[in-house]
Design a protein around this motif. Sequence first.
Motif, PDB file in Angstrom:
ATOM      1  N   ARG A   1       0.851  -1.185   0.000  1.00 47.63           N
ATOM      2  CA  ARG A   1       0.000   0.000   0.000  1.00 47.63           C
ATOM      3  C   ARG A   1       0.891   1.241   0.000  1.00 47.63           C
ATOM      4  O   ARG A   1       2.015   1.199   0.494  1.00 47.63           O
ATOM      5  N   THR A   2       0.365   2.337  -0.529  1.00 46.33           N
ATOM      6  CA  THR A   2       1.103   3.596  -0.430  1.00 46.33           C
ATOM      7  C   THR A   2       1.133   3.993   1.043  1.00 46.33           C
ATOM      8  O   THR A   2       0.400   3.427   1.874  1.00 46.33           O
ATOM      9  N   GLU A   3       1.923   4.989   1.377  1.00 43.75           N
ATOM     10  CA  GLU A   3       2.008   5.447   2.759  1.00 43.75           C
ATOM     11  C   GLU A   3       0.641   5.914   3.273  1.00 43.75           C
ATOM     12  O   GLU A   3       0.228   5.577   4.386  1.00 43.75           O
ATOM     13  N   ALA A   4      -0.079   6.661   2.444  1.00 45.92           N
ATOM     14  CA  ALA A   4      -1.408   7.146   2.834  1.00 45.92           C
ATOM     15  C   ALA A   4      -2.390   5.982   2.983  1.00 45.92           C
ATOM     16  O   ALA A   4      -3.175   5.929   3.938  1.00 45.92           O
ATOM     17  N   GLU A   5      -2.351   5.038   2.038  1.00 43.09           N
ATOM     18  CA  GLU A   5      -3.233   3.864   2.119  1.00 43.09           C
ATOM     19  C   GLU A   5      -2.934   3.033   3.363  1.00 43.09           C
ATOM     20  O   GLU A   5      -3.858   2.578   4.052  1.00 43.09           O
ATOM     21  N   ALA A   6      -1.651   2.847   3.664  1.00 40.89           N
ATOM     22  CA  ALA A   6      -1.254   2.070   4.845  1.00 40.89           C
ATOM     23  C   ALA A   6      -1.736   2.740   6.130  1.00 40.89           C
ATOM     24  O   ALA A   6      -2.199   2.064   7.056  1.00 40.89           O
ATOM     25  N   ALA A   7      -1.646   4.052   6.185  1.00 34.65           N
ATOM     26  CA  ALA A   7      -2.107   4.779   7.375  1.00 34.65           C
ATOM     27  C   ALA A   7      -3.618   4.623   7.550  1.00 34.65           C
ATOM     28  O   ALA A   7      -4.102   4.386   8.662  1.00 34.65           O
ATOM     29  N   LEU A   8      -4.364   4.736   6.448  1.00 34.83           N
ATOM     30  CA  LEU A   8      -5.816   4.569   6.519  1.00 34.83           C
ATOM     31  C   LEU A   8      -6.196   3.124   6.854  1.00 34.83           C
ATOM     32  O   LEU A   8      -7.135   2.874   7.619  1.00 34.83           O
ATOM     33  N   PHE A   9      -5.466   2.178   6.311  1.00 33.56           N
ATOM     34  CA  PHE A   9      -5.707   0.767   6.608  1.00 33.56           C
ATOM     35  C   PHE A   9      -5.493   0.495   8.095  1.00 33.56           C
ATOM     36  O   PHE A   9      -6.326  -0.133   8.754  1.00 33.56           O
ATOM     37  N   LYS A  10      -4.398   1.005   8.648  1.00 31.62           N
ATOM     38  CA  LYS A  10      -4.091   0.816  10.068  1.00 31.62           C
ATOM     39  C   LYS A  10      -5.172   1.466  10.938  1.00 31.62           C
ATOM     40  O   LYS A  10      -5.610   0.885  11.936  1.00 31.62           O
ATOM     41  N   LEU A  11      -5.607   2.644  10.577  1.00 32.25           N
ATOM     42  CA  LEU A  11      -6.658   3.335  11.319  1.00 32.25           C
ATOM     43  C   LEU A  11      -7.961   2.523  11.278  1.00 32.25           C
ATOM     44  O   LEU A  11      -8.639   2.354  12.298  1.00 32.25           O
ATOM     45  N   ALA A  12      -8.294   2.006  10.115  1.00 31.34           N
ATOM     46  CA  ALA A  12      -9.515   1.200   9.980  1.00 31.34           C
ATOM     47  C   ALA A  12      -9.437  -0.063  10.830  1.00 31.34           C
ATOM     48  O   ALA A  12     -10.412  -0.441  11.478  1.00 31.34           O
ATOM     49  N   LEU A  13      -8.286  -0.720  10.838  1.00 31.31           N
ATOM     50  CA  LEU A  13      -8.142  -1.939  11.635  1.00 31.31           C
ATOM     51  C   LEU A  13      -8.366  -1.686  13.119  1.00 31.31           C
ATOM     52  O   LEU A  13      -8.881  -2.553  13.830  1.00 31.31           O
ATOM     53  N   SER A  14      -8.005  -0.495  13.589  1.00 35.61           N
ATOM     54  CA  SER A  14      -8.133  -0.202  15.021  1.00 35.61           C
ATOM     55  C   SER A  14      -9.596  -0.157  15.473  1.00 35.61           C
ATOM     56  O   SER A  14      -9.874  -0.308  16.662  1.00 35.61           O
ATOM     57  N   ASP A  15     -10.520   0.028  14.537  1.00 39.78           N
ATOM     58  CA  ASP A  15     -11.942   0.087  14.882  1.00 39.78           C
ATOM     59  C   ASP A  15     -12.781  -0.935  14.118  1.00 39.78           C
ATOM     60  O   ASP A  15     -13.999  -0.796  14.031  1.00 39.78           O
ATOM     61  N   MET A  16     -12.153  -1.960  13.585  1.00 37.61           N
ATOM     62  CA  MET A  16     -12.871  -2.922  12.748  1.00 37.61           C
ATOM     63  C   MET A  16     -14.057  -3.573  13.438  1.00 37.61           C
ATOM     64  O   MET A  16     -15.090  -3.812  12.820  1.00 37.61           O
ATOM     65  N   MET A  17     -13.934  -3.897  14.707  1.00 38.14           N
ATOM     66  CA  MET A  17     -15.005  -4.645  15.362  1.00 38.14           C
ATOM     67  C   MET A  17     -16.296  -3.835  15.489  1.00 38.14           C
ATOM     68  O   MET A  17     -17.374  -4.401  15.632  1.00 38.14           O
ATOM     69  N   ALA A  18     -16.207  -2.505  15.377  1.00 42.47           N
ATOM     70  CA  ALA A  18     -17.431  -1.690  15.412  1.00 42.47           C
ATOM     71  C   ALA A  18     -18.356  -2.042  14.255  1.00 42.47           C
ATOM     72  O   ALA A  18     -19.577  -1.939  14.369  1.00 42.47           O
ATOM     73  N   TRP A  19     -17.794  -2.507  13.127  1.00 40.10           N
ATOM     74  CA  TRP A  19     -18.608  -2.884  11.966  1.00 40.10           C
ATOM     75  C   TRP A  19     -19.417  -4.149  12.228  1.00 40.10           C
ATOM     76  O   TRP A  19     -20.346  -4.458  11.488  1.00 40.10           O
TER      77      TRP A  19
END
Length: 139
Positions: free
Chosen positions: A62-80
């Motif tokens: 992933r690009t740096e921006a994509e990796a940052a967004l991916f990491k952020l999303a993973l931190s709250d995945m269970m809310a989904w």
Amino acid sequence: LRILSISHPWQQPDNPDPKSINLRLLARVLRSFIGYPESTQTFAVFLDFLSLFQKGPNGEERTEAEAALFKLALSDMMAWYAHHKLFTLKLTQLPPGYPAGFSFPSGMQPNTAGYSERGWCFCESSSATCARTLGWFST
């Protein structure tokens, strides 16, 4: 708007459903939602693979921006899966005969563990069940 979160075992490390087996099953289920006489709501669908930045088709990072967004999303995945206003659909079966006919990178073994024995699936399912059973979220 009603959001449906899909919990499913990935069939390959680079593509959760390379033969569209789960997609066809999901399409049948979603058609039943649309056809239900009392269903006047609009539905959105959350699929992890389609909703988060993935690696490229040839394993490109992933690009740096994509990796940052991916990491952020993973931190709250269970809310989904746990939020009281979301509905979780669980696709719990691997395709018949799995892993025959599927491709895996050299040196990688297919994950033949069942739905409940897979880490992400277990977390998603547990979050969905516990949140509703224990009333973690207020309405």
